[in-house]
Design a protein around this motif. Sequence first.
Motif, short mmCIF file in Angstrom:
data_model
loop_
_atom_site.label_atom_id
_atom_site.label_comp_id
_atom_site.label_asym_id
_atom_site.label_seq_id
_atom_site.Cartn_x
_atom_site.Cartn_y
_atom_site.Cartn_z
N SER A 18 -0.84 0.09 -3.67
CA SER A 18 -0.13 -0.30 -2.47
C SER A 18 0.39 -1.72 -2.67
O SER A 18 0.10 -2.35 -3.69
CB SER A 18 -1.12 -0.22 -1.31
OG SER A 18 -0.59 -0.72 -0.13
N GLU A 19 1.13 -2.24 -1.69
CA GLU A 19 1.59 -3.63 -1.80
C GLU A 19 1.86 -4.21 -0.43
O GLU A 19 1.98 -3.50 0.56
CB GLU A 19 2.85 -3.72 -2.67
CG GLU A 19 4.07 -3.02 -2.10
CD GLU A 19 5.16 -2.86 -3.14
OE1 GLU A 19 5.89 -3.83 -3.39
OE2 GLU A 19 5.28 -1.75 -3.71
N GLY A 20 1.95 -5.54 -0.40
CA GLY A 20 2.32 -6.24 0.83
C GLY A 20 3.55 -7.09 0.54
O GLY A 20 4.26 -6.83 -0.43
N GLY A 21 3.75 -8.13 1.35
CA GLY A 21 4.93 -8.97 1.17
C GLY A 21 4.85 -9.80 -0.10
O GLY A 21 5.87 -10.13 -0.71
N ALA A 22 3.63 -10.15 -0.52
CA ALA A 22 3.49 -11.10 -1.63
C ALA A 22 2.88 -10.51 -2.89
O ALA A 22 3.10 -11.04 -3.98
CB ALA A 22 2.63 -12.27 -1.16
N THR A 23 2.11 -9.43 -2.75
CA THR A 23 1.42 -8.90 -3.93
C THR A 23 1.50 -7.39 -4.03
O THR A 23 1.74 -6.70 -3.04
CB THR A 23 -0.10 -9.24 -3.91
OG1 THR A 23 -0.57 -9.04 -2.60
CG2 THR A 23 -0.41 -10.61 -4.35
N ILE A 24 1.23 -6.94 -5.25
CA ILE A 24 1.23 -5.49 -5.52
C ILE A 24 -0.10 -5.19 -6.22
O ILE A 24 -0.58 -6.01 -7.00
CB ILE A 24 2.47 -5.12 -6.35
CG1 ILE A 24 2.52 -3.65 -6.71
CG2 ILE A 24 2.56 -5.94 -7.63
CD1 ILE A 24 3.93 -3.21 -7.15
N VAL A 25 -0.68 -4.05 -5.91
CA VAL A 25 -2.05 -3.78 -6.35
C VAL A 25 -2.13 -2.46 -7.12
O VAL A 25 -1.55 -1.45 -6.69
CB VAL A 25 -2.99 -3.80 -5.12
CG1 VAL A 25 -4.39 -3.33 -5.49
CG2 VAL A 25 -3.06 -5.23 -4.56
N PHE A 26 -2.83 -2.48 -8.25
CA PHE A 26 -3.01 -1.31 -9.11
C PHE A 26 -4.51 -1.07 -9.31
O PHE A 26 -5.29 -2.02 -9.34
CB PHE A 26 -2.36 -1.54 -10.48
CG PHE A 26 -0.87 -1.74 -10.39
CD1 PHE A 26 0.00 -0.67 -10.48
CD2 PHE A 26 -0.35 -3.02 -10.19
CE1 PHE A 26 1.39 -0.86 -10.37
CE2 PHE A 26 1.02 -3.22 -10.08
CZ PHE A 26 1.90 -2.15 -10.17
N SER A 27 -4.87 0.20 -9.48
CA SER A 27 -6.28 0.53 -9.64
C SER A 27 -6.54 1.02 -11.06
O SER A 27 -5.74 1.78 -11.61
CB SER A 27 -6.61 1.60 -8.61
OG SER A 27 -7.90 2.07 -8.78
N GLU A 111 12.23 0.64 -0.16
CA GLU A 111 12.69 -0.61 0.46
C GLU A 111 12.04 -1.83 -0.20
O GLU A 111 12.67 -2.89 -0.30
CB GLU A 111 12.56 -0.63 1.97
CG GLU A 111 11.29 -0.30 2.68
CD GLU A 111 10.58 1.01 2.45
OE1 GLU A 111 11.13 1.96 1.84
OE2 GLU A 111 9.41 1.09 2.87
N ARG A 112 10.82 -1.68 -0.69
CA ARG A 112 10.16 -2.79 -1.39
C ARG A 112 10.84 -2.98 -2.76
O ARG A 112 11.03 -4.09 -3.22
CB ARG A 112 8.68 -2.50 -1.61
CG ARG A 112 7.84 -2.37 -0.35
CD ARG A 112 7.40 -3.72 0.19
NE ARG A 112 6.32 -3.60 1.16
CZ ARG A 112 5.95 -4.56 1.97
NH1 ARG A 112 6.53 -5.74 1.94
NH2 ARG A 112 4.96 -4.40 2.83
N ARG A 113 11.15 -1.84 -3.42
CA ARG A 113 11.73 -1.90 -4.76
C ARG A 113 13.06 -2.64 -4.77
O ARG A 113 13.44 -3.27 -5.74
CB ARG A 113 11.95 -0.47 -5.26
CG ARG A 113 11.32 -0.25 -6.59
CD ARG A 113 11.16 1.20 -6.94
NE ARG A 113 12.25 2.06 -6.57
CZ ARG A 113 12.09 3.32 -6.18
NH1 ARG A 113 10.89 3.83 -6.12
NH2 ARG A 113 13.12 4.07 -5.86
N GLN A 114 13.78 -2.51 -3.64
CA GLN A 114 15.09 -3.16 -3.57
C GLN A 114 14.99 -4.67 -3.40
O GLN A 114 15.94 -5.38 -3.68
CB GLN A 114 15.88 -2.60 -2.37
CG GLN A 114 16.49 -1.26 -2.66
CD GLN A 114 16.74 -0.48 -1.40
OE1 GLN A 114 16.72 -1.02 -0.29
NE2 GLN A 114 16.99 0.81 -1.55
N THR A 115 13.86 -5.15 -2.90
CA THR A 115 13.80 -6.58 -2.59
C THR A 115 13.02 -7.43 -3.60
O THR A 115 13.33 -8.59 -3.80
CB THR A 115 13.18 -6.84 -1.19
OG1 THR A 115 11.94 -6.14 -1.15
CG2 THR A 115 14.06 -6.37 -0.08
#
Length: 428
Positions: A18-27, A111-115
């Motif tokens: 998942s991700e937020g405005g500042a970070t992206i998280v991988f397991s 939408e995240r990928r575009q920004t």
Amino acid sequence: MTPTFITETKPEDWTYVSEGGATIVFSYRGLHNVQFSDHVLRLRKVAYGSSDNTLLDANSEQPDDPMIAFQENIISKLVPSEFLPSLMVVVLEEDWLRSLVVLRDGDRPAERRQTDQIDVRRNKGILATDLIGGTPIAMEIKPKWGFLPTECHLSPKTVALKTATCRFCMHTSFRMKHGEVGTTYCPLDLFSCDETRVRKALGALWAGWYESDGSLNNLRFFVQGRMTKPDDDHSVQLLAHFFTADESTDVQNLQESFTSALAQALLSSPVLPILSTLQRTLDILDVEGLSKLYTQTSSGFSCDGLGSSVPDPSMEEWEDFVEVYQSDHHSWDHTVPSPGHLRHYLMAYLLSATFKDCSIIIRPKSAQVGSFDVTIIDMDIKSMDRLGKWEKLDKKIVEHYKSSGNQRRCIDNQRISQSGCTQLSKWR
Ligand SMILES: O=P(O)(O)O[C@@H]1[C@@H](OP(=O)(O)O)[C@H](OP(=O)(O)O)[C@H](O)[C@H](OP(=O)(O)O)[C@H]1OP(=O)(O)O
Ligand SMILES: Nc1ncnc2c1ncn2[C@@H]1O[C@H](COP(=O)(O)OP(=O)(O)OP(=O)(O)O)[C@@H](O)[C@H]1O
């Protein structure tokens, strides 16, 4: 301590969480490895076209992500460590990160990928306890602002609205006007410690999840380590298997069972009361009072907006701040804030913003059916240059709400000192 290198794993070992405005998280999903198993990788993102990272040289030593020291030295003095994930530095490598982007970018929301994208120039990331893996289900709630401001520092134009309707409900109304998905969730219900109201909040969170096809960020479900949308029949079946005695996937029934289980989990955990107390006692002036104090105190200095050109605190300053917050802060007369305490109030507001923006992850304790662990994530430091944005956003949200003619009444049942504060400020 010997550093941990991400290159000890393969990019294929990591799946998108998942991700937020500042970070992206991988397991981590690779072969068993004491350093990486049961951990997530938390990577900073960078907006396309941003100049934020032009100073970063991927080949030279970079500082550790400040979130680690912030959580270790500051947050852990305010929140017991049992409610926080463990965090540690991991050394990154640009080509490894580029391969991860190629492999996993397609799993991100469009939408995240575009920004923005993973900041491949960073050579330090964070390894954190994986709170959604290793369990059949996990839920994430982003509760947001759990209090109404006290009247003392509000202007006559805003006082009636801001003491009746909470920031989140006004913000939702503002967002809906701009075409975003709405929700009937009110954080003051969730933070109320009152079973009926907590259940109401959870019902609204569920409805928001269901009706928005899982696009709102206030409630997320993870089934077998992957985020789940309401149209994923297989995962909903697994949710039903977990929550309902008859494994019925009837939406009403599932919503009811989810609400009962989570209400129990939240009411028996101190996490929400801890968060709301910190939010409200750190944001004691409201952004309006803070702005007034800033203008009075900074006359002659920069008046380009709240907090403009105020340097961010060092970690030592944050440590001193916490000491004062835990001692003198509570005995100060906040109805007449001292100009000498301006920096303290600015820092308090930043810290309050961290607690207003964090999320909690709720997952079943391994052995005991019906009992849950609640952990707080996303204790990121906010910086002084946000203050101007918050002040402007506050004005926009309140002006919009005033013109909308809505008058939702949100009840903050922890506002004990409210009337005392009002009388005192009038008396003065
Ligand atoms: O301003 P808000 O209340 O909308 O909060 C922002 C969040 O929006 P939300 O309301 O949760 O949808 C926003 O969340 P999303 O990116 O929308 O998931 C961020 O958390 C943002 O903080 P940062 O830029 O990641 O440090 C948050 O910004 P800050 O307020 O912390 O600056
Ligand atoms: N320790 C963890 N274990 C499992 N999943 C996690 C963990 N930390 C974060 N996540 C997932 O990754 C997402 C993004 O992380 P986080 O909220 O810290 O990012 P952010 O960019 O700071 O968010 P925001 O925009 O809300 O400020 C979370 O919403 C959550 O779904």
